[in-house]
Scaffold this motif. Structure first.
Motif, short mmCIF file in Angstrom:
data_model
loop_
_atom_site.label_atom_id
_atom_site.label_comp_id
_atom_site.label_asym_id
_atom_site.label_seq_id
_atom_site.Cartn_x
_atom_site.Cartn_y
_atom_site.Cartn_z
N TYR A 115 0.80 -1.22 0.00
CA TYR A 115 0.00 0.00 0.00
C TYR A 115 0.84 1.28 0.00
O TYR A 115 0.34 2.34 -0.34
CB TYR A 115 -0.91 0.02 1.24
CG TYR A 115 -1.83 -1.16 1.32
CD1 TYR A 115 -3.04 -1.16 0.63
CD2 TYR A 115 -1.51 -2.29 2.07
CE1 TYR A 115 -3.90 -2.25 0.69
CE2 TYR A 115 -2.36 -3.38 2.14
CZ TYR A 115 -3.54 -3.35 1.44
OH TYR A 115 -4.40 -4.42 1.50
N ALA A 125 1.15 -4.74 -9.95
CA ALA A 125 0.02 -4.47 -10.85
C ALA A 125 0.30 -4.98 -12.26
O ALA A 125 -0.63 -5.35 -12.98
CB ALA A 125 -0.30 -2.98 -10.86
N ASP A 130 -4.95 -8.72 -11.84
CA ASP A 130 -6.30 -9.04 -11.41
C ASP A 130 -6.36 -9.83 -10.10
O ASP A 130 -7.43 -10.25 -9.67
CB ASP A 130 -7.02 -9.82 -12.51
CG ASP A 130 -7.12 -9.01 -13.79
OD1 ASP A 130 -7.32 -7.78 -13.70
OD2 ASP A 130 -6.96 -9.60 -14.88
N ALA A 132 -6.54 -10.41 -6.26
CA ALA A 132 -7.02 -9.67 -5.08
C ALA A 132 -6.05 -9.86 -3.92
O ALA A 132 -5.45 -10.91 -3.74
CB ALA A 132 -8.40 -10.17 -4.67
N ARG A 138 -9.43 -5.80 -2.94
CA ARG A 138 -9.05 -5.01 -4.11
C ARG A 138 -7.90 -5.70 -4.84
O ARG A 138 -7.10 -6.39 -4.23
CB ARG A 138 -8.64 -3.60 -3.71
CG ARG A 138 -9.79 -2.77 -3.15
CD ARG A 138 -9.32 -1.43 -2.68
NE ARG A 138 -8.53 -1.61 -1.45
CZ ARG A 138 -7.88 -0.63 -0.83
NH1 ARG A 138 -7.91 0.60 -1.31
NH2 ARG A 138 -7.20 -0.86 0.27
N THR A 139 -7.83 -5.46 -6.14
CA THR A 139 -6.76 -6.05 -6.93
C THR A 139 -5.54 -5.12 -6.92
O THR A 139 -5.65 -3.93 -6.62
CB THR A 139 -7.19 -6.29 -8.38
OG1 THR A 139 -7.43 -5.02 -9.01
CG2 THR A 139 -8.44 -7.17 -8.47
N SER A 141 -4.04 -4.09 -9.50
CA SER A 141 -4.30 -3.09 -10.54
C SER A 141 -5.18 -1.95 -10.01
O SER A 141 -4.91 -0.77 -10.27
CB SER A 141 -4.96 -3.78 -11.73
OG SER A 141 -5.56 -2.90 -12.58
N GLN A 142 -6.23 -2.27 -9.27
CA GLN A 142 -7.09 -1.24 -8.68
C GLN A 142 -6.32 -0.34 -7.73
O GLN A 142 -6.47 0.88 -7.74
CB GLN A 142 -8.28 -1.88 -7.95
CG GLN A 142 -9.30 -2.51 -8.85
CD GLN A 142 -10.32 -3.33 -8.08
OE1 GLN A 142 -10.03 -3.91 -7.04
NE2 GLN A 142 -11.54 -3.39 -8.62
N LEU A 143 -5.48 -0.95 -6.90
CA LEU A 143 -4.68 -0.15 -5.97
C LEU A 143 -3.71 0.76 -6.72
O LEU A 143 -3.52 1.91 -6.34
CB LEU A 143 -3.89 -1.05 -5.01
CG LEU A 143 -4.61 -1.57 -3.80
CD1 LEU A 143 -3.67 -2.40 -2.95
CD2 LEU A 143 -5.19 -0.45 -2.96
N TRP A 144 -3.08 0.24 -7.76
CA TRP A 144 -2.12 1.04 -8.51
C TRP A 144 -2.82 2.22 -9.18
O TRP A 144 -2.31 3.34 -9.19
CB TRP A 144 -1.36 0.20 -9.52
CG TRP A 144 -0.41 1.00 -10.35
CD1 TRP A 144 -0.42 1.16 -11.70
CD2 TRP A 144 0.69 1.79 -9.87
NE1 TRP A 144 0.61 1.99 -12.09
CE2 TRP A 144 1.31 2.39 -10.98
CE3 TRP A 144 1.22 2.05 -8.60
CZ2 TRP A 144 2.42 3.23 -10.87
CZ3 TRP A 144 2.33 2.88 -8.48
CH2 TRP A 144 2.91 3.46 -9.61
N GLN A 145 -3.99 1.99 -9.74
CA GLN A 145 -4.73 3.08 -10.39
C GLN A 145 -5.11 4.17 -9.40
O GLN A 145 -5.18 5.35 -9.77
CB GLN A 145 -5.99 2.53 -11.07
CG GLN A 145 -5.68 1.70 -12.30
CD GLN A 145 -6.89 0.99 -12.85
OE1 GLN A 145 -8.01 1.15 -12.36
NE2 GLN A 145 -6.68 0.16 -13.86
N ALA A 146 -5.31 3.83 -8.14
CA ALA A 146 -5.69 4.81 -7.12
C ALA A 146 -4.48 5.37 -6.36
O ALA A 146 -4.64 6.28 -5.54
CB ALA A 146 -6.65 4.16 -6.12
#
Length: 165
Positions: A115, A125, A130, A132, A138-139, A141-146
């Motif tokens: 994190y 990512a 994909d 989790a 969360r994946t 990829s989702q964490l990296w995008q945020a």
């Protein structure tokens, strides 16, 4: 077989120590996968830039045996267990996830570095977009995008020891 994700970093003789870690990890899992290598500035201290990457291994070893095997790889490359946290390293290999294990110590899983650090999250990512995060959902990829922290990081040309996979 249990999937283990490891973060690998070095800022002392980077090419040599990363290559030695890759060779040693391939002894634990000949089919392991690696992300690209990223160069990053040290976090929390002044020093040479680090090379960082992620390894994905599969193992039949129990958690503590696998963790000890990883720590043995570090020791073989001159890592001292009593070294201060923020300092130059020949090699630093951190266990980020081990299957679906969630625990707060010995080792902490999933590791909080996922994190906090771009040099951990970006390659995660890319390698396992994909997947989790255990206990989070969360994946990578989702964490990296945020991810919104300013941490300079850039990929380097892939060395030959990672191309012969």
């Amino acid at each position: 077989m249990t999937q283990a994700l490891l973060s690998i970093g070095s800022n002392i003789e980077r090419d040599y120590h990363i290559e030695q870690a890759v060779k040693a990890l391939r002894q634990l899992d000949p089919h392991c996968r690696f992300s690209r290598i990223f160069e990053a500035e040290p976090v929390g201290f002044e020093g040479p830039h680090f090379y960082n990457l992620i390894a994905e291994l599969h193992t039949s070893l129990p958690l503590h045996d696998f963790w000890q095997a990883v720590r043995d790889i570090e020791s073989q490359q001159g890592r001292e267990r009593n070294d201060p946290k923020c300092r130059d390293r020949t090699i630093d290999i951190d266990l980020l996830t081990f299957g679906e294990h969630c625990q707060e110590k010995g080792p902490t899983l999933p590791r909080n570095d996922i994190y906090k650090f771009a040099f951990t999250l970006w390659p995660l990512a890319e390698l396992c977009p994909d997947q989790a995060i255990p206990g989070d959902g969360r994946t990578f990829s989702q964490l990296w995008q945020a991810f919104d922290q300013d941490q300079p990081l850039w990929p380097i040309e892939t060395p030959t020891y990672l191309k012969d996979i």
